[in-house]
Design a protein around this motif. Structure first.
Motif: not given
Length: 134
Positions: A69-70, A121, A126-130
């Motif tokens: 995440y981030q 990432n 958890l966050q797929t757009s990074n």
């Protein structure tokens, strides 16, 4: 990034997350204690309160890396921490197994953390757009 590259980024991100969590929760909190870590920082001429900020950055940043995440922002915040550790151990020589630790391991952490700041990432996050998609 291709699928293999995103998995490689994830492996590096997760591993770094575990290392930063271990350095904060286990090494600084359990082994050295936060007051002991603050005393070490003061022995280097740094403000003791910086030890608490370093502990928080490693713990929070480590969790962010671990879960994906981030990751870029977390890694960007952790690069100066790793470079500070490189500086703190620079007088002990190159090899980290030297008395007082050496500087090759924290320098490697700084470089590996910078890679995550550049790549994002990866997979299993958890966050797929990074993640860089170029």
């Amino acid at each position: 990034m291709n699928n293999t590259a995103t998995h490689g980024t994830a492996l590096l991100r997760i591993t770094l997350g575990i290392i930063y969590i271990a350095h904060s929760l286990y090494l600084k909190l359990v082994i050295f204690t936060l007051p002991g870590t603050a005393a070490f920082f003061e022995s280097l001429g740094l403000p003791g309160v910086l030890a608490y900020a370093t502990f928080a950055a490693e713990a929070i940043g480590g969790v962010a890396l671990l879960i994906g995440y981030q990751a870029r922002w977390a890694a960007l915040a952790l690069v100066p921490v790793a470079l500070g550790a490189t500086w703190a151990h620079s007088g002990a020589g190159w090899v980290f197994s030297n008395a007082g630790g050496g500087w090759e391991y924290p320098l490697f952490l700084a470089i590996a953390t910078a890679v995550i700041a550049l790549q994002g990432n990866g997979s299993l996050a958890l966050q797929t757009s990074n993640t860089v998609t170029r």
